[in-house]
Design an enzyme around this catalytic site. Structure first.
Site, mmCIF file in Angstrom:
data_model
loop_
_atom_site.group_PDB
_atom_site.id
_atom_site.type_symbol
_atom_site.label_atom_id
_atom_site.label_comp_id
_atom_site.label_asym_id
_atom_site.label_seq_id
_atom_site.Cartn_x
_atom_site.Cartn_y
_atom_site.Cartn_z
ATOM 1 N N CYS A 72 0.812 -1.214 0.000
ATOM 2 C CA CYS A 72 0.000 0.000 0.000
ATOM 3 C C CYS A 72 0.848 1.268 0.000
ATOM 4 O O CYS A 72 0.321 2.357 -0.180
ATOM 5 C CB CYS A 72 -0.955 0.008 1.192
ATOM 6 S SG CYS A 72 -0.128 0.212 2.785
ATOM 7 N N HIS A 109 -0.345 11.391 15.928
ATOM 8 C CA HIS A 109 -0.952 10.680 14.795
ATOM 9 C C HIS A 109 0.054 9.695 14.206
ATOM 10 O O HIS A 109 1.207 10.042 13.946
ATOM 11 C CB HIS A 109 -1.371 11.690 13.724
ATOM 12 C CG HIS A 109 -1.858 11.075 12.464
ATOM 13 N ND1 HIS A 109 -3.125 10.555 12.334
ATOM 14 C CD2 HIS A 109 -1.245 10.876 11.269
ATOM 15 C CE1 HIS A 109 -3.267 10.076 11.104
ATOM 16 N NE2 HIS A 109 -2.143 10.266 10.444
ATOM 17 N N HIS A 112 -3.688 5.039 9.996
ATOM 18 C CA HIS A 112 -5.073 4.552 10.049
ATOM 19 C C HIS A 112 -5.088 3.028 10.090
ATOM 20 O O HIS A 112 -4.110 2.386 9.705
ATOM 21 C CB HIS A 112 -5.860 5.042 8.827
ATOM 22 C CG HIS A 112 -6.084 6.521 8.850
ATOM 23 N ND1 HIS A 112 -5.143 7.404 8.361
ATOM 24 C CD2 HIS A 112 -7.111 7.267 9.330
ATOM 25 C CE1 HIS A 112 -5.599 8.637 8.527
ATOM 26 N NE2 HIS A 112 -6.786 8.584 9.105
ATOM 27 N N ASP A 120 -4.156 -11.960 4.447
ATOM 28 C CA ASP A 120 -3.946 -13.238 5.108
ATOM 29 C C ASP A 120 -3.121 -13.004 6.379
ATOM 30 O O ASP A 120 -1.934 -13.305 6.423
ATOM 31 C CB ASP A 120 -3.242 -14.210 4.162
ATOM 32 C CG ASP A 120 -3.138 -15.602 4.747
ATOM 33 O OD1 ASP A 120 -3.941 -15.936 5.634
ATOM 34 O OD2 ASP A 120 -2.241 -16.353 4.319
ATOM 35 N N ARG A 126 -5.246 -4.065 8.939
ATOM 36 C CA ARG A 126 -4.037 -3.448 8.400
ATOM 37 C C ARG A 126 -3.855 -2.101 9.075
ATOM 38 O O ARG A 126 -4.581 -1.151 8.803
ATOM 39 C CB ARG A 126 -4.122 -3.262 6.891
ATOM 40 C CG ARG A 126 -2.898 -2.544 6.311
ATOM 41 C CD ARG A 126 -2.890 -2.527 4.791
ATOM 42 N NE ARG A 126 -4.067 -1.933 4.218
ATOM 43 C CZ ARG A 126 -4.166 -0.655 3.830
ATOM 44 N NH1 ARG A 126 -3.149 0.175 3.974
ATOM 45 N NH2 ARG A 126 -5.284 -0.205 3.299
ATOM 46 N N CYS A 128 -2.001 0.834 8.900
ATOM 47 C CA CYS A 128 -1.241 1.516 7.859
ATOM 48 C C CYS A 128 -0.598 2.738 8.518
ATOM 49 O O CYS A 128 -1.271 3.724 8.808
ATOM 50 C CB CYS A 128 -2.202 1.908 6.747
ATOM 51 S SG CYS A 128 -1.427 2.667 5.335
#
Length: 140
Positions: A72, A109, A112, A120, A126, A128
């Protein structure tokens, strides 16, 4: 929606103190909820064993064993180090419904968290996370 009260941060600094401690790029992400460009972060492809800590306060957040390749553009983890290491809160910025991830220790911060994307992993989550929000402490 019920409002959940977040615990107060253990590390509290003025805006001036954060600006003096962090680089402008770190400040923008950690204290202003910015996002670094995808595929540019220091830890996107890192496979080094260790613990990822908050760059602002040093609190341990994620273990390298929970990092996975999501392709990503940002480091991805399937679970935080401990249940209370991060705070998750609804984020409606930019017209999207997301869940923001913050350091529980200083409320900086991090990124997310996304669910149900078919990864999997043991959690199908996730996390991120912006590389600039993290500092890798390598295992000895």
């Amino acid at each position: 929606m019920d409002r959940v009260t977040e615990p107060a941060p253990a590390v509290v600094k003025s805006d001036e103190e954060w600006r003096a401690q962090l680089t402008p790029a770190e400040y923008q992400v950690l204290r202003r909820a910015g996002t670094e460009r995808p595929f540019t972060g220091e830890y996107t492809d890192t496979k080094t064993v260790g613990v990822y800590a908050c760059r602002a306060c040093g609190a341990e957040l994620f273990r390298s064993e929970t990092k996975f390749e999501s392709h990503c553009g940002w480091p991805s983890f399937f679970t935080p180090l401990a249940g209370d290491a991060v705070i998750e809160r609804e984020d409606g910025a930019l017209g999207m419904r997301r869940v923001e991830v913050l350091c529980a220790n200083c409320h900086s911060h991090l990124g997310h968290v996304f669910a149900g994307e078919g990864y999997d992993t043991p959690t199908d989550l996730r996390y991120c996370i912006n590389s600039i929000s993290l500092k890798l402490v390598e295992a000895e």
